[in-house]
Write a protein that holds these residues in place. Structure first.
Motif, PDB file in Angstrom:
ATOM      1  N   LEU A   1       0.793  -1.231   0.000  1.00 26.69           N
ATOM      2  CA  LEU A   1       0.000   0.000   0.000  1.00 26.69           C
ATOM      3  C   LEU A   1       0.827   1.283   0.000  1.00 26.69           C
ATOM      4  N   GLN A   2       2.071   1.190  -0.422  1.00 21.78           N
ATOM      5  CA  GLN A   2       2.890   2.398  -0.497  1.00 21.78           C
ATOM      6  C   GLN A   2       2.496   3.306  -1.681  1.00 21.78           C
ATOM      7  N   PRO A   3       2.180   2.766  -2.869  1.00 22.71           N
ATOM      8  CA  PRO A   3       1.700   3.664  -3.942  1.00 22.71           C
ATOM      9  C   PRO A   3       0.404   4.377  -3.560  1.00 22.71           C
ATOM     10  N   GLU A   4      -0.518   3.660  -2.912  1.00 20.32           N
ATOM     11  CA  GLU A   4      -1.774   4.283  -2.495  1.00 20.32           C
ATOM     12  C   GLU A   4      -1.513   5.403  -1.485  1.00 20.32           C
ATOM     13  N   GLN A   5      -0.537   5.186  -0.620  1.00 22.31           N
ATOM     14  CA  GLN A   5      -0.154   6.216   0.348  1.00 22.31           C
ATOM     15  C   GLN A   5       0.535   7.396  -0.341  1.00 22.31           C
ATOM     16  N   ASN A   6       1.565   7.112  -1.108  1.00 20.55           N
ATOM     17  CA  ASN A   6       2.403   8.168  -1.669  1.00 20.55           C
ATOM     18  C   ASN A   6       1.685   8.977  -2.742  1.00 20.55           C
ATOM     19  N   GLU A   7       0.899   8.307  -3.573  1.00 19.62           N
ATOM     20  CA  GLU A   7       0.170   9.032  -4.616  1.00 19.62           C
ATOM     21  C   GLU A   7      -0.974   9.852  -4.022  1.00 19.62           C
ATOM     22  N   GLY A   8      -1.554   9.368  -2.911  1.00 17.62           N
ATOM     23  CA  GLY A   8      -2.566  10.163  -2.229  1.00 17.62           C
ATOM     24  C   GLY A   8      -1.982  11.459  -1.714  1.00 17.62           C
ATOM     25  N   LEU A   9      -0.810  11.386  -1.081  1.00 19.04           N
ATOM     26  CA  LEU A   9      -0.146  12.587  -0.592  1.00 19.04           C
ATOM     27  C   LEU A   9       0.261  13.502  -1.741  1.00 19.04           C
ATOM     28  N   ALA A  10       0.780  12.916  -2.817  1.00 17.11           N
ATOM     29  CA  ALA A  10       1.187  13.722  -3.977  1.00 17.11           C
ATOM     30  C   ALA A  10      -0.015  14.446  -4.585  1.00 17.11           C
ATOM     31  N   PHE A  11      -1.156  13.769  -4.629  1.00 17.40           N
ATOM     32  CA  PHE A  11      -2.344  14.416  -5.192  1.00 17.40           C
ATOM     33  C   PHE A  11      -2.771  15.597  -4.322  1.00 17.40           C
ATOM     34  N   MET A  12      -2.825  15.402  -3.017  1.00 22.91           N
ATOM     35  CA  MET A  12      -3.217  16.495  -2.119  1.00 22.91           C
ATOM     36  C   MET A  12      -2.257  17.665  -2.262  1.00 22.91           C
ATOM     37  N   ARG A  13      -0.961  17.384  -2.346  1.00 21.62           N
ATOM     38  CA  ARG A  13       0.029  18.452  -2.499  1.00 21.62           C
ATOM     39  C   ARG A  13      -0.102  19.182  -3.835  1.00 21.62           C
ATOM     40  N   SER A  14      -0.611  18.492  -4.850  1.00 21.94           N
ATOM     41  CA  SER A  14      -0.727  19.100  -6.178  1.00 21.94           C
ATOM     42  C   SER A  14      -1.855  20.128  -6.259  1.00 21.94           C
ATOM     43  N   LEU A  15      -2.760  20.101  -5.292  1.00 17.19           N
ATOM     44  CA  LEU A  15      -3.878  21.038  -5.287  1.00 17.19           C
ATOM     45  C   LEU A  15      -3.409  22.415  -4.829  1.00 17.19           C
ATOM     46  N   SER A  16      -4.109  23.442  -5.275  1.00 12.69           N
ATOM     47  CA  SER A  16      -3.799  24.792  -4.827  1.00 12.69           C
ATOM     48  C   SER A  16      -4.127  24.933  -3.348  1.00 12.69           C
ATOM     49  N   GLN A  17      -3.616  25.985  -2.712  1.00 11.98           N
ATOM     50  CA  GLN A  17      -3.899  26.195  -1.293  1.00 11.98           C
ATOM     51  C   GLN A  17      -5.392  26.312  -1.040  1.00 11.98           C
ATOM     52  N   GLU A  18      -6.096  26.984  -1.931  1.00  7.95           N
ATOM     53  CA  GLU A  18      -7.539  27.137  -1.766  1.00  7.95           C
ATOM     54  C   GLU A  18      -8.241  25.789  -1.919  1.00  7.95           C
ATOM     55  N   GLN A  19      -7.795  24.977  -2.876  1.00 11.77           N
ATOM     56  CA  GLN A  19      -8.380  23.650  -3.063  1.00 11.77           C
ATOM     57  C   GLN A  19      -8.084  22.751  -1.867  1.00 11.77           C
ATOM     58  N   GLN A  20      -6.848  22.813  -1.348  1.00 10.01           N
ATOM     59  CA  GLN A  20      -6.507  22.018  -0.169  1.00 10.01           C
ATOM     60  C   GLN A  20      -7.373  22.404   1.017  1.00 10.01           C
ATOM     61  N   LYS A  21      -7.606  23.684   1.168  1.00  8.73           N
ATOM     62  CA  LYS A  21      -8.456  24.152   2.263  1.00  8.73           C
ATOM     63  C   LYS A  21      -9.855  23.567   2.150  1.00  8.73           C
ATOM     64  N   LYS A  22     -10.368  23.501   0.926  1.00  6.25           N
ATOM     65  CA  LYS A  22     -11.711  22.962   0.712  1.00  6.25           C
ATOM     66  C   LYS A  22     -11.733  21.450   0.895  1.00  6.25           C
TER      67      LYS A  22
ATOM     68  N   LEU B   1     -13.470  18.519  -1.544  1.00  8.90           N
ATOM     69  CA  LEU B   1     -13.336  19.244  -2.808  1.00  8.90           C
ATOM     70  C   LEU B   1     -14.020  18.477  -3.928  1.00  8.90           C
ATOM     71  N   PRO B   2     -15.003  19.088  -4.615  1.00  9.48           N
ATOM     72  CA  PRO B   2     -15.651  18.374  -5.725  1.00  9.48           C
ATOM     73  C   PRO B   2     -14.750  18.312  -6.951  1.00  9.48           C
ATOM     74  N   ALA B   3     -14.804  17.201  -7.661  1.00 12.92           N
ATOM     75  CA  ALA B   3     -14.022  17.080  -8.893  1.00 12.92           C
ATOM     76  C   ALA B   3     -14.468  18.095  -9.932  1.00 12.92           C
ATOM     77  N   ALA B   4     -15.710  18.536  -9.819  1.00 14.46           N
ATOM     78  CA  ALA B   4     -16.212  19.565 -10.744  1.00 14.46           C
ATOM     79  C   ALA B   4     -15.436  20.865 -10.606  1.00 14.46           C
ATOM     80  N   ALA B   5     -14.764  21.065  -9.469  1.00 16.29           N
ATOM     81  CA  ALA B   5     -13.976  22.275  -9.246  1.00 16.29           C
ATOM     82  C   ALA B   5     -12.496  22.056  -9.548  1.00 16.29           C
ATOM     83  N   MET B   6     -12.151  20.933 -10.159  1.00 17.88           N
ATOM     84  CA  MET B   6     -10.758  20.622 -10.491  1.00 17.88           C
ATOM     85  C   MET B   6     -10.493  20.877 -11.962  1.00 17.88           C
ATOM     86  N   ALA B   7      -9.234  21.205 -12.260  1.00 18.98           N
ATOM     87  CA  ALA B   7      -8.804  21.340 -13.653  1.00 18.98           C
ATOM     88  C   ALA B   7      -8.647  19.963 -14.282  1.00 18.98           C
ATOM     89  N   GLY B   8      -8.562  19.937 -15.614  1.00 23.37           N
ATOM     90  CA  GLY B   8      -8.476  18.668 -16.338  1.00 23.37           C
ATOM     91  C   GLY B   8      -7.391  17.736 -15.838  1.00 23.37           C
TER      92      GLY B   8
END
Length: 402
Positions: A229-250, A278-285
């Motif tokens: 479960l290391q990819p599930e862990q690491n990619e989850g963290l990478a995805f959260m970090r990839s969001l803008s500060q406003e998106q992370q807050k939401k 955060l809804p996916a509808a508010a995410m970029a492509g």
């Protein structure tokens, strides 16, 4: 003895401390098991509804449609398991396809089980079960399944307990009769590993699925180097970090400080989990694609064709999908994340200490729980089974059990 006090050597003090920790953990685990038994009794007395966002099932989400996946190898492997068992084992192994046994799963180790234990099987019988798992799952899913079992052996090494823990302390149940046309399935259940595998024709519903371990890495012993479960862990963290500060807050819905953050573990079939984050509808492509890729890591335990069908279903509801996060985003942070839509619920959690050393219940990266569910009434394939019965009863007296 000095001043009337007994001086205990350091080695003895350490041994005594370790013994007290083991006794304390055993008491806590027994209390936890008792609590789960009470929860189980209440939950299983309720008719199955399914996980919902508002307390009512959203209809029309699931259809009986051909997947195009060849299922003969899975059916043959299931029949080979049946042929390998003796009469007494078959009595314990087999259940009707609509039996409540589907709902009796639990991830803790101290709990009464049904089915046939792999520990009690002969080597050829166990190999037949492994063949069923190989044919049913993807290469990744099979590897993760076997590695969870190996890590359960490693936990036994760490705590010197092969009564409660072990590689083969898992139970198999077969639901219905393996068939190309009639509904059937299988369930594998034990500590940190539950797979419910429902089959209708060439369609598969592989939820609820629970995968996890404490620890998630073996640094010594028979299976040193095994890690899950290391990819599930690491990619989850990478995805959260990839969001803008406003998106992370939401996306953030709180701190990660409780013993267990997952909402859809054992005996939670009818729980209400509102959409949060955060809804996916508010995410970029590119963010939407990254969210789908993260979901795909969990769905990818299914055989390739079935995983593709499920990902198509998830993609069709992407605008209704939410990403939620608990915890911080530093390298060593513990966290929880959830991907939730009308057709999928995925949870990843750094759970609290249970069996290993450290403060009881404190979340840590050595202990991971993941859950995959199909909301709105199709866990265990129940909505597909309902539709099948409505179309094919022909006056037969089917017992729609929960």
């Amino acid at each position: 003895m000095l001043d009337g006090k007994i001086k205990i050597p350091a080695a003895c003090r350490h041994a005594l401390h370790a013994l007290l920790l083991i006794i304390g953990a055993s008491v806590m685990q027994s209390a936890m098991a008792q609590g789960f038994q009470e929860r189980a009794k209440k939950a299983l007395s309720e008719p199955f509804v399914g996980i919902t966002a508002q307390g009512t099932v959203q209809p029309g989400l699931f259809e009986i449609v051909p997947s195009g996946v060849e299922m003969r190898p899975v059916t043959d492997a299931a029949n080979a398991v049946i042929a390998a068992m003796n009469a007494e084992q078959l009595e314990s192994l087999r259940f009707p396809v609509d039996n409540p046994q589907w709902r009796r799963w639990i991830n803790i180790h101290k709990f009464p089980r049904e089915g046939v234990s792999l520990r009690e099987m002969s080597v050829p019988q166990r190999q037949a079960v492994y063949a069923l798992l190989r044919e049913s799952l993807s290469a990744k899913g099979y590897q993760t399944t076997r590695d969870i079992m190996r890590l359960n052996h490693h936990l036994g090494e760490l705590v010197s307990d092969f009564t409660d823990y072990g590689e083969h302390r898992y139970w198999l149940a077969l639901m219905g009769t393996p068939s190309a046309t009639e509904p059937w399935g299988w369930q594998l259940e034990g500590h940190h590993l539950i797979i419910n595998f429902f089959v209708l024709g060439d369609q598969v519903v592989m939820t609820p699925t629970f995968m996890g371990s404490e620890p998630v890495t073996a640094r010594s012993g028979k299976y040193a180097g095994v890690e899950i479960l290391q990819p599930e862990q690491n990619e989850g963290l990478a995805f959260m970090r990839s969001l803008s500060q406003e998106q992370q807050k939401k996306a953030r819905i709180g701190a990660r400080d409780e013993q267990n953050a997952n909402k859809a573990e054992a005996f939670k079939d009818n729980t209400v989990i509102p959409y949060e984050g955060l809804p996916a509808a508010a995410m970029a492509g590119p963010q939407r694609e990254a969210l789908l890729a993260l979901a795909g890591l969990h769905i990818g335990n299914m055989q390739t064709g079935h995983a593709a069908a499920k990902m198509h279903e998830i993609s069709a509801h992407l605008d209704e999908t939410y990403f939620a996060w608990k915890g911080d985003t530093e390298d060593e942070s513990v966290f929880y994340y959830r991907i939730h839509s009308p057709v999928i619920l995925i949870e990843f959690d750094h759970a609290g200490t249970i069996a290993l050393d450290g403060p009881w219940g404190k979340p840590n990266k050595r202990h991971i729980h993941t859950v995959v569910r199909t909301p709105n009434g199709n866990d265990y394939g129940k909505d597909l089974l309902r539709q099948h019965y409505e179309a094919h009863e022909h006056g037969a007296d089917h017992t729609h059990q929960n």
